[in-house]
Design a protein around this motif. Structure first.
Motif, PDB file in Angstrom:
ATOM      1  N   ASP A 198     -15.487 -29.214 -21.397  1.00  0.00           N
ATOM      2  CA  ASP A 198     -15.354 -30.666 -22.398  1.00  0.00           C
ATOM      3  C   ASP A 198     -16.863 -30.960 -23.290  1.00  0.00           C
ATOM      4  O   ASP A 198     -16.449 -31.318 -24.149  1.00  0.00           O
ATOM      5  N   TYR A 199     -17.493 -31.509 -22.565  1.00  0.00           N
ATOM      6  CA  TYR A 199     -19.205 -31.633 -23.210  1.00  0.00           C
ATOM      7  C   TYR A 199     -19.362 -30.599 -23.703  1.00  0.00           C
ATOM      8  O   TYR A 199     -19.636 -31.134 -25.442  1.00  0.00           O
ATOM      9  N   PHE A 200     -19.068 -29.753 -23.249  1.00  0.00           N
ATOM     10  CA  PHE A 200     -20.403 -28.500 -24.727  1.00  0.00           C
ATOM     11  C   PHE A 200     -18.926 -28.328 -26.219  1.00  0.00           C
ATOM     12  O   PHE A 200     -19.370 -28.045 -26.799  1.00  0.00           O
ATOM     13  N   LYS A 201     -17.686 -28.684 -25.286  1.00  0.00           N
ATOM     14  CA  LYS A 201     -16.449 -28.664 -26.511  1.00  0.00           C
ATOM     15  C   LYS A 201     -16.956 -29.751 -27.457  1.00  0.00           C
ATOM     16  O   LYS A 201     -17.207 -29.306 -28.519  1.00  0.00           O
ATOM     17  N   HIS A 202     -17.362 -30.834 -26.973  1.00  0.00           N
ATOM     18  CA  HIS A 202     -17.800 -32.123 -27.884  1.00  0.00           C
ATOM     19  C   HIS A 202     -18.541 -32.437 -28.675  1.00  0.00           C
ATOM     20  O   HIS A 202     -18.607 -32.898 -29.813  1.00  0.00           O
ATOM     21  N   HIS A 203     -20.039 -31.332 -27.811  1.00  0.00           N
ATOM     22  CA  HIS A 203     -21.004 -31.439 -28.495  1.00  0.00           C
ATOM     23  C   HIS A 203     -21.381 -30.032 -29.284  1.00  0.00           C
ATOM     24  O   HIS A 203     -22.880 -30.583 -30.104  1.00  0.00           O
ATOM     25  N   PHE A 204     -20.754 -29.153 -29.456  1.00  0.00           N
ATOM     26  CA  PHE A 204     -21.220 -27.615 -30.108  1.00  0.00           C
ATOM     27  C   PHE A 204     -20.170 -27.471 -30.712  1.00  0.00           C
ATOM     28  O   PHE A 204     -20.538 -26.831 -31.387  1.00  0.00           O
ATOM     29  N   MET A 205     -18.974 -27.422 -30.412  1.00  0.00           N
ATOM     30  CA  MET A 205     -18.088 -26.558 -30.807  1.00  0.00           C
ATOM     31  C   MET A 205     -17.353 -27.272 -31.393  1.00  0.00           C
ATOM     32  O   MET A 205     -16.378 -27.598 -32.147  1.00  0.00           O
ATOM     33  N   ASP A 206     -16.749 -28.196 -31.552  1.00  0.00           N
ATOM     34  CA  ASP A 206     -16.436 -29.659 -32.041  1.00  0.00           C
ATOM     35  C   ASP A 206     -16.914 -30.769 -32.677  1.00  0.00           C
ATOM     36  O   ASP A 206     -16.252 -31.386 -34.138  1.00  0.00           O
ATOM     37  N   ILE A 207     -18.036 -30.664 -33.575  1.00  0.00           N
ATOM     38  CA  ILE A 207     -18.825 -31.541 -34.302  1.00  0.00           C
ATOM     39  C   ILE A 207     -18.506 -30.522 -35.282  1.00  0.00           C
ATOM     40  O   ILE A 207     -18.283 -30.035 -36.129  1.00  0.00           O
ATOM     41  N   LYS A 208     -19.308 -32.079 -36.642  1.00  0.00           N
ATOM     42  CA  LYS A 208     -18.641 -31.528 -37.751  1.00  0.00           C
ATOM     43  C   LYS A 208     -20.346 -31.268 -38.279  1.00  0.00           C
ATOM     44  O   LYS A 208     -21.783 -32.308 -38.150  1.00  0.00           O
ATOM     45  N   ASP A 209     -20.469 -31.039 -40.045  1.00  0.00           N
ATOM     46  CA  ASP A 209     -21.929 -30.727 -40.432  1.00  0.00           C
ATOM     47  C   ASP A 209     -23.210 -30.613 -39.617  1.00  0.00           C
ATOM     48  O   ASP A 209     -24.298 -31.088 -39.899  1.00  0.00           O
ATOM     49  N   ASN A 210     -22.782 -29.408 -38.756  1.00  0.00           N
ATOM     50  CA  ASN A 210     -23.860 -28.481 -38.097  1.00  0.00           C
ATOM     51  C   ASN A 210     -24.633 -29.543 -36.734  1.00  0.00           C
ATOM     52  O   ASN A 210     -25.363 -29.660 -37.101  1.00  0.00           O
ATOM     53  N   LYS A 211     -24.442 -30.894 -36.781  1.00  0.00           N
ATOM     54  CA  LYS A 211     -25.183 -31.987 -36.059  1.00  0.00           C
ATOM     55  C   LYS A 211     -24.585 -31.569 -34.558  1.00  0.00           C
ATOM     56  O   LYS A 211     -24.219 -32.161 -34.018  1.00  0.00           O
ATOM     57  N   SER A 212     -25.979 -30.563 -34.443  1.00  0.00           N
ATOM     58  CA  SER A 212     -25.953 -29.790 -32.784  1.00  0.00           C
ATOM     59  C   SER A 212     -27.373 -29.369 -33.375  1.00  0.00           C
ATOM     60  O   SER A 212     -28.277 -29.020 -33.781  1.00  0.00           O
ATOM     61  N   MET A 213     -27.975 -29.419 -32.508  1.00  0.00           N
ATOM     62  CA  MET A 213     -28.817 -29.031 -31.812  1.00  0.00           C
ATOM     63  C   MET A 213     -29.211 -27.188 -32.291  1.00  0.00           C
ATOM     64  O   MET A 213     -30.352 -26.579 -32.289  1.00  0.00           O
ATOM     65  N   VAL A 214     -28.247 -26.553 -32.034  1.00  0.00           N
ATOM     66  CA  VAL A 214     -28.139 -24.583 -32.181  1.00  0.00           C
ATOM     67  C   VAL A 214     -27.353 -24.382 -33.722  1.00  0.00           C
ATOM     68  O   VAL A 214     -26.707 -23.489 -34.598  1.00  0.00           O
ATOM     69  N   GLY A 215     -27.318 -26.292 -34.219  1.00  0.00           N
ATOM     70  CA  GLY A 215     -26.638 -25.855 -35.947  1.00  0.00           C
ATOM     71  C   GLY A 215     -24.905 -25.894 -35.792  1.00  0.00           C
ATOM     72  O   GLY A 215     -24.298 -26.379 -34.721  1.00  0.00           O
ATOM     73  N   GLY A 216     -24.098 -25.544 -36.734  1.00  0.00           N
ATOM     74  CA  GLY A 216     -22.712 -25.848 -35.737  1.00  0.00           C
ATOM     75  C   GLY A 216     -22.689 -23.871 -35.987  1.00  0.00           C
ATOM     76  O   GLY A 216     -21.000 -23.472 -36.587  1.00  0.00           O
ATOM     77  N   HIS A 217     -22.831 -23.042 -35.325  1.00  0.00           N
ATOM     78  CA  HIS A 217     -23.273 -21.947 -35.006  1.00  0.00           C
ATOM     79  C   HIS A 217     -22.290 -21.923 -33.951  1.00  0.00           C
ATOM     80  O   HIS A 217     -21.385 -20.690 -33.687  1.00  0.00           O
TER      81      HIS A 217
END
Length: 602
Positions: free
Chosen positions: A392-411
């Motif tokens: 769930d954490y991975f989905k929320h912080h990497f897969m479901d984020i908007k505007d590339n707002k994660s440490m790996v962008g929107g990949h």
């Protein structure tokens, strides 16, 4: 008679204590966890909700999900009083008895007597606070896009964060990134929007060393956040803030993160208090007034080296461990242990891509620090809920984020519409089905024909190679990728597979037919794709497959992304399966209370 242990408050410490007590005591005690909310909040991530990076679900963990496979009884109720002499907790509707009590009622914002903060400012100390701040910020942008007054527009688009500690810096960083998204949505020039971080002291992030503070300042400046140190706030009004020295900031948004104090509920309990509204404890985390009452987390006050233990997550977890272990020791007649802090470090994110941290005595910045922060969060979630919470954490912080707002962008966030995968799914499904049918025609279901292992008296690698060559000649006339199976694989086949060679051979054929039909029908496509990859690697290692089989592997990878949900049975089956999962595996809590004694499940 089993001891009744009540944990009041489902914060970090309360959840940890309840888990540990359940693990160690089993049937020796009845364990109850009481909280006014049916969920546990990841308090350290609230700034992400306030700044629009993640939704509420990312920081909310349902208690039913955490405790449904335990003997912990979860009660959703708000306690209004505690009678320590009669060992009872009182709410508006019920009374709860206890033999041991762990108080984990947390803390609340400290306003230090600054006039107007509570009336006109926002605190960030609950999930409701974070949601309210986000809604307010969006409303400010919407109102600014409609106003014709230059002065009012400037007030609406000025956002002040008071306090440059961890929460303040993290909140300012989120607002700076949220600014870009909202400016695009409401057609506002980013240069009009000000994010101001105000600190009363001459230094930010006082817990960190100078090198990390310098790095943090650099990135704060990079995000165009205005930093004002030596600027204590003396008064807050509806549309402006007054600073010491006479300066004013015209704004309609103040987020107050200047410090915390013990929960005001604690002051009503007639217990000996320490500093800042916190309950005084001894080194065993017991209240100094009642030996069967333990106090943990932000509300506890214990001095180490003449300084009160900090109000941070690690303190909550470590005090919870000591309290739970000492209750267990008391029940089992063993010696109690004293609290001794062991802090591993501190980390503060500034937006979604940058972080500074000190971890295990080492300084980390940038990508590595942010990665460490995510790993620490996932380690905690694994402890309270297992792999599902990590997913769930991975989905929320990497897969479901908007505007590339994660440490790996929107990949990880970009989605492919599943209907584009339908032709690929059908094609690979047909290929597997034809492979299976071909093996049936070639006699793989005949017990007299064994292709997956050799049946002669020849041993070793040459034996396996002969079998592989025979199989490949019979099956597809391909040139194997491997000339012969690896020795380890050969030994495995000899020990575990050869005695049941026909059974495994039938399983291979049925597997190919099943994968083919599953992919064609779009049923459990992810599992079928994983099975496809597994079978391919098995054929490669057995020296039975040529380079053509690589097509199956790389084709199966995109199919794992829900390819059966478009024009496939997964469209109907997966939602039904999720509903069944919710009922069966996540569990449902029952919160009916007992009229006498303590409480019972209905």
């Amino acid at each position: 008679m089993a001891q009744k242990i009540v944990v009041l408050g489902a914060g970090y410490g309360g959840v940890r204590a309840a888990k540990l007590l359940n693990k160690k005591l089993k049937k020796k005690a009845e364990i109850y966890l009481i909280d006014k909310n049916p969920y546990h909040t990841l308090m350290t991530e609230l700034h992400e909700v306030a700044g629009g990076r993640v939704e509420e679900d990312a920081v909310r963990v349902e208690l039913s999900r955490m405790f449904h496979r335990t003997d912990v009884n979860v009660i959703i109720d708000e306690i209004t009083d505690i009678n320590f002499n009669e060992r009872k907790l009182v709410s508006n509707n019920s009374v709860y008895e206890y033999d041991y009590l762990i108080i984990n009622i947390g803390s609340e914002p400290a306003y230090f007597g600054v006039k107007g903060v509570k009336e006109y400012g926002f605190s960030l100390w609950s999930l409701d606070d974070a949601v309210e701040i986000r809604r307010h910020i969006i409303d400010m942008f919407e109102r600014a896009s409609k106003t014709t007054s230059v002065e009012e527009r400037a007030k609406l688009l000025t956002f002040v964060v008071a306090g440059a500690g961890f929460t303040g810096v993290e909140t300012a960083g989120e607002l700076a990134e949220f600014r870009k998204e909202l400016c695009y949505k409401y057609n506002i020039d980013e240069k009009e929007v000000r994010v101001i971080l105000v600190e009363a002291l001459d230094r930010i992030l006082t817990t960190l060393n100078e090198r990390l503070v310098s790095k943090a300042k650099y990135y704060i400046n990079k995000l165009n956040i205005e930093l004002r140190t030596n600027s204590p706030i003396v008064e807050v009004m509806e549309d402006k803030i007054l600073l010491k020295g006479g300066d004013e900031i015209n704004t309609r948004t103040l987020i107050w993160t200047c410090g915390v104090q013990g929960s005001s509920f604690a002051s009503k309990l007639n217990l000996t208090m320490g500093k800042r509204g916190r309950i005084l404890t001894n080194e065993y985390m017991q209240s100094v007034d009642h030996k069967n009452v333990y106090v943990i987390g932000d509300i506890s006050y214990l001095e180490e080296n003449n300084v009160g233990i900090p109000q941070i997550v690690e303190t909550a977890l470590q005090t919870a461990d000591v309290a739970a272990k000492n209750i267990i020791a008391d029940i089992e007649g063993k010696e109690k242990e004293k609290f001794k802090s062991n802090y591993h470090g501190f980390m503060v994110s500034i937006g979604s891509r940058y972080c500074v941290a000190t971890l295990m005595g080492r300084d980390l910045t940038g990508f590595l620090a942010m990665a460490a922060k995510h790993l620490v969060n996932m380690h905690y979630l694994f402890g309270i809920g297992g792999l599902l919470l990590i997913w769930d954490y991975f989905k929320h912080h990497f897969m479901d984020i908007k505007d590339n707002k994660s440490m790996v962008g929107g990949h990880f966030a970009d989605k492919t519409p599943t209907f584009w995968l339908v032709p690929l799914r059908l094609y690979i499904g047909v290929l597997w089905l034809l492979e299976g049918i071909g093996k049936v025609k070639d006699g793989w279901l005949n017990p007299n024909n064994i292709f997956i292992v050799a049946t002669s008296n020849v041993s070793g690698a040459s034996q396996a190679a002969d079998a592989a060559t025979q199989a490949s000649q019979v099956a597809t006339q391909v040139v194997p990728l491997l000339k012969q199976p690896p020795e380890l694989y050969t030994q495995f086949m000899h020990i575990f597979v050869e005695p049941f060679a026909y059974i495994f051979q039938v399983m291979v054929v049925l597997g190919e037919l099943g994968i083919g039909l599953a992919l064609i029908g779009g049923l459990f496509t992810t599992l079928a794709s994983l099975a496809s990859i597994f079978l391919c690697f098995n054929f490669i290692l057995s020296a039975m497959a040529g380079k053509e089989i690589l097509w199956y592997i790389f084709g199966a990878i995109p199919l794992m992304g829900g390819a059966g949900r478009a024009f496939g049975l997964d469209y109907y089956v997966i939602p039904w399966f999720y509903r069944l999962w919710e009922k069966t595996f996540r569990g449902k809590m029952n919160f009916k209370l007992k009229k006498r004694g303590i409480y019972e499940k209905a």
